[in-house]
Design a protein around this motif. Structure first.
Motif, short mmCIF file in Angstrom:
data_model
loop_
_atom_site.label_atom_id
_atom_site.label_comp_id
_atom_site.label_asym_id
_atom_site.label_seq_id
_atom_site.Cartn_x
_atom_site.Cartn_y
_atom_site.Cartn_z
N UNK A 1 0.88 -1.34 0.06
CA UNK A 1 0.00 0.07 -0.07
C UNK A 1 0.92 1.12 0.00
N UNK A 2 1.81 1.16 0.88
CA UNK A 2 2.78 2.23 0.92
C UNK A 2 3.55 2.81 -0.41
N UNK A 3 3.76 1.46 -1.32
CA UNK A 3 4.52 1.68 -2.50
C UNK A 3 3.45 2.29 -3.38
N UNK A 4 2.27 1.63 -3.49
CA UNK A 4 1.23 2.37 -4.34
C UNK A 4 0.92 3.80 -4.27
N UNK A 5 1.08 4.13 -2.88
CA UNK A 5 0.61 5.44 -2.53
C UNK A 5 1.84 6.35 -2.99
N UNK B 1 4.25 -2.37 -11.09
CA UNK B 1 4.57 -3.44 -10.28
C UNK B 1 5.45 -4.20 -10.91
N UNK B 2 5.17 -4.57 -12.25
CA UNK B 2 6.19 -5.52 -12.99
C UNK B 2 7.32 -5.21 -13.01
N UNK B 3 7.64 -3.85 -13.42
CA UNK B 3 9.02 -3.27 -13.85
C UNK B 3 9.57 -3.17 -12.36
N UNK B 4 9.05 -3.18 -11.51
CA UNK B 4 9.83 -2.86 -9.91
C UNK B 4 9.63 -4.03 -8.94
N UNK B 5 9.32 -5.23 -9.57
CA UNK B 5 9.14 -6.43 -8.83
C UNK B 5 8.11 -6.55 -7.75
N UNK B 6 7.18 -5.78 -7.81
CA UNK B 6 6.12 -5.77 -6.79
C UNK B 6 5.12 -6.69 -7.13
N UNK B 7 4.77 -7.55 -6.02
CA UNK B 7 3.88 -8.90 -6.30
C UNK B 7 2.53 -8.14 -6.56
N UNK B 8 1.78 -8.81 -7.93
CA UNK B 8 0.64 -8.37 -8.18
C UNK B 8 -0.40 -9.13 -7.34
#
Ligand SMILES: [Zn+2]
Length: 614
Positions: A113-117, A166-173
Motif C-alpha cells: 500500500x505504501x508503495x502504491x501511494x 509493479x512488474x517493472x519494480x518487482x512488486x507482487x501483483x
C-alpha cells in the motif's frame, strides 16, 4: 509467546531516550541542561513541561502531569501500557515476540500500500500525464503542502498503469490484488487497474498507514459518465469502510486540544479545513456515523460535532445522532452550514474560516437540535402536536438499546427532565410515556421474533460448510438465490443500483429478505449509501433481521469473485422471472378454456416470453 515482560520493558526503556522520543512529538527548547516544551496535556501557552534526561522523566509545572517515557506515550497516544510498549518497541526495532505468519503477511500488505501511494503521488507531482489532475487539484484550492501532507496522488487512465509499474519494480501483483488496487481479467489474461483517471486520496489508519484509497474521477474523464464520482477501495484485510475515519491520524491531537472533533462529509472538506488551520476535522467514509466511529472519536475528545448541510435537517441522520447521543457516553452536537455551501466551498472564501469556526462553536447537542427542528415546524403546538412531538423524541429513546449502567441511566433521566421543561409537560407524564413506548417496542420485538422463528435456522444454515461450498454455483431454487443476492449486496453495496434494475423486490418470496432488499433499494433512491449501516437504521423495528443481515454480509465477504457471482445470481433471477411469467400465462390458458381469441393472445405472449428479450 510474549517474552518476559519485565525484561522486555527494561530493554525498551533503555532504547528509548525520553528526550528523543518527546522530540519526535513536540518541539523541544533546550537551554543548557534544561529541556522544555509546550505541554500537550493542558491548554499551555508557554513551555511548562520540563524534560529531565538524567532521571528519564517529564513534569509539567502548570498542570502537574508527570511520568516516564511509557506514561508519556500512554497519555499522548491515549493507549494502555501494552500499546505504549509496542509503539516504543517498534520505534527501537525491538521484536515484541516472534511475528506470526499472519502478522508477516499483513506487514507485506501495508508495504505494498505504501508503495502504491508513493507511485500515485510521484505520478501526480511529476508526470506529464497528470496535467489535468494537477489542474483539478488547483481548482479545488488544495495547496502543495496539503497534497504532500495527505499523500494525494493520481491513477492514470491506462487500464494497467499500476500493474506495469509493479512488474517493472518487482512488486507482487497478488498482493496488489489482495489490497484491492488491481483485479484479474477474465480467462487469466493478466490484471487490470481498478482505479483509472482518478485523483487518489489515501485513507489512513490512526497510525498514518495507508489502508485504502478514495478515488475522485477527473471531471473531464471519458469514464466520468460511466462510473461513480467517488470510488472507494472495497473491503480488504486492511480496509473496513465502516470502521475508518478519514483524517483521524492528523486530527486526533488537535481534537484533544480543542476539546472536540468535528465530522464532515467529504475528503476535500477535511483537507481544506486542515489547510485553513482548523485541524480537528474528520470524515466518515461515505457511511452514516455509527457507534464504532463514535467510540473511536471518543478516545480523543469528549465531544463530537456533526456538521450537516442546511438542507439535510429532516433526514434520518438527526435521529441516528440522537440515538447515539442517548445511548452512548458522549457529548454529541449538531451544527449546520449556511444554505447551499459545503465546508470546502465555505473555506475557500476570504472570511470562510471565521464563519466555519463560528458554525462549529454554535453547535447544539443532538436533543436540542431535534427539539428546535420540531418547534420550527410547529411554532405554536396544540395538545395534539405536542403529543406527537414528544413521541417523536421518546420513540428514539425507546428504541435505543437499554444500557444498565448508572451513568447511562442518569443521562436518560437528564434528557427526560429537559424534555419536560422545554415542552411544558410534567416529568412523570414523560417518564410513563417512555415506559409505555418501551413496553410496546419489546412486544413488537417478541412478535417479530416469533414470526421470524422459521427464518433463523435457515439463516444460520448459510454458514455451514456444505452451503459455503455451494457458493461457487448459485442454484436455481428461490430462497437460495434470494439469500445469495443479499449476501452479495451487503458485501458489495456498489452493486445495489444494478440489482435494483434486474432483481425487483417483488421477485423475492422470503418476507425477511424481501424487507431487506426493499430497504436497500429505498436507501439508494434517497441517495444514502445502501450499506449495512444504512440498513440497520431502517431496520430498527427488526433487530432480528439486522443480525441476519450481518451474517449474510459475513458470508458475502468470503465470496472471491463477487462481480462474477453477482452476474450469475442476476441471471438466476432473470430465468426465474421468465419461469414465473410462463407459469402464470399457462395457468390463465387453462382457465380461459374455449375462448379462442383469448387463448391465442395468451399463447402469443407465452411464445414471446421464451425468446430472449432485446
Ligand atoms: Zn501541563
Amino acid at each position: 509467546m510474549p517474552r518476559d515482560l519485565v525484561e522486555l520493558k527494561n530493554q525498551v526503556k533503555a532504547a528509548s531516550d525520553i528526550l528523543d522520543v518527546i522530540s519526535n512529538y513536540l518541539p523541544v527548547h533546550t537551554n543548557g541542561k534544561i529541556h522544555k516544551s509546550i505541554c500537550p496535556f493542558h491548554n499551555d501557552t508557554r513551555p511548562s513541561m520540563q524534560i529531565d534526561r538524567k532521571f528519564q522523566n517529564f513534569h509539567c509545572w502548570a498542570c502537574g502531569v508527570k511520568g516516564d517515557v511509557f506514561s508519556f506515550i500512554e497519555k499522548y497516544e491515549k493507549v494502555g501500557f501494552k500499546e505504549a510498549l509496542a509503539i516504543l518497541a517498534r520505534r527501537a526495532n525491538i521484536a515484541l515476540e516472534e511475528a506470526s505468519p499472519q502478522d508477516h503477511h499483513k506487514i507485506q500488505l501495508f508495504e505494498v500500500m505504501r508503495w502504491a501511494q508513493a507511485e500515485y503521488q510521484t505520478c501526480l507531482l511529476e508526470s506529464e500525464i497528470a496535467l489535468a489532475a494537477r489542474k483539478y487539484i488547483g481548482s479545488r484550492h488544495l495547496s502543495g503542502p496539503t497534497v504532500r501532507q495527505f499523500g494525494i496522488g493520481f491513477a492514470p487512465i491506462d487500464g494497467d498503469w499500476l500493474t506495469k509499474q509493479a512488474n517493472q519494480q518487482g512488486i507482487s501483483t497478488d498482493l496488489l490484488e489482495e489490497v484491492g488496487l488491481i483485479a484479474k481479467r477474465n480467462e487469466n489474461r493478466g490484471f487490470y487497474d481498478r482505479f483509472r483517471d482518478r485523483v487518489m486520496f489515501p485513507i489512513r489508519d490512526v497510525q498514518s498507514r495507508t489502508v485504502g484509497f478514495g478515488g475522485r474521477i477527473l471531471p473531464d474523464s471519458p469514464y466520468a459518465a460511466r462510473g461513480p464520482k467517488y470510488y472507494n477501495s472495497s473491503d480488504t484485510p486492511l480496509f473496513s469502510k465502516s470502521d475508518l475515519i478519514f483524517g483521524i491520524d492528523h486530527a486526533r491531537h488537535a481534537g484533544a486540544a480543542a476539546g472536540f472533533l468535528a465530522v464532515v462529509e467529504g475528503y476535500t472538506d477535511v483537507m481544506m479545513a486542515h489547510q485553513s488551520g482548523i485541524p480537528n476535522i474528520v470524515a466518515a467514509m461515505g457511511t452514516a456515523l455509527n457507534a464504532r466511529h463514535v467510540a473511536q472519536l471518543r478516545r480523543y475528545a469528549n465531544k463530537v460535532v456533526l456538521l450537516f448541510d442546511a438542507d439535510e435537517g429532516g433526514n434520518t441522520g438527526v435521529d441516528r445522532a440522537l440515538e447515539i447521543f442517548i445511548s452512548h457516553d458522549v457529548e454529541l452536537a449538531i451544527a449546520t452550514l449556511p444554505e447551499g455551501l459545503d465546508p470546502a466551498d465555505l473555506l475557500s472564501k476570504p472570511d470562510g474560516k471565521e464563519i466555519f469556526q463560528k458554525v462549529l462553536l454554535n453547535a447544539v447537542d443532538a436533543l436540542d437540535f431535534k427539539l428546535n427542528q420540531l418547534f420550527a415546524k410547529n411554532p405554536e403546538p396544540n395538545i395534539e402536536t405536542t403529543r406527537r412531538m414528544l413521541d417523536a423524541i421518546l420513540g428514539v429513546i425507546a428504541m435505543a438499546p437499554s444500557v444498565p449502567n448508572q451513568s447511562a441511566q442518569l443521562k436518560q433521566e437528564l434528557i427526560l427532565t429537559r424534555l419536560s421543561h422545554r415542552m411544558g409537560i410534567e416529568l412523570k407524564v414523560v417518564r410513563s410515556r417512555v415506559k409505555e413506548l418501551q413496553v410496546e417496542r419489546r412486544k413488537q420485538e417478541q412478535r417479530n421474533a416469533s414470526r421470524a422463528a422459521p427464518v433463523m435456522p435457515a439463516a444460520a444454515r448459510i454458514l455451514t460448510p456444505e452451503t459455503q461450498a455451494n457458493i461457487g454455483k448459485p442454484s436455481g431454487s428461490a430462497p437460495v438465490l434470494e439469500r445469495q443476492l443479499l449476501q452479495i449486496l451487503l458485501a458489495e453495496p456498489g452493486l445495489v443500483p444494478d440489482a435494483k434494475d434486474h432483481a425487483p423486490a417483488e421477485l423475492v418470496s422470503h418476507s425477511g429478505l424481501k424487507r431487506m432488499l426493499i430497504e436497500l433499494y429505498a436507501l439508494h433512491d434517497m441517495g444514502i449509501p445502501p450499506d449495512l449501516d444504512g440498513l440497520r437504521v431502517r431496520l430498527l423495528d427488526r433487530p432480528d433481521l439486522a443480525s441476519v443481515a450481518m451474517d449474510l454480509q459475513q458470508v458475502g465477504r468470503g465470496i472471491p469473485d463477487r462481480q462474477l457471482y453477482f452476474k450469475k445470481v442476476i441471471e438466476g433471477f432473470g430465468k426465474q422471472r421468465v419461469d414465473a411469467d410462463t407459469k402464470s400465462v399457462k395457468d390463465q390458458l387453462n382457465a380461459v378454456g374455449t375462448d379462442d381469441a383469448a387463448a391465442i393472445e395468451l399463447l402469443r405472449r407465452l411464445q414471446n416470453r421464451d425468446k430472449p428479450k432485446k
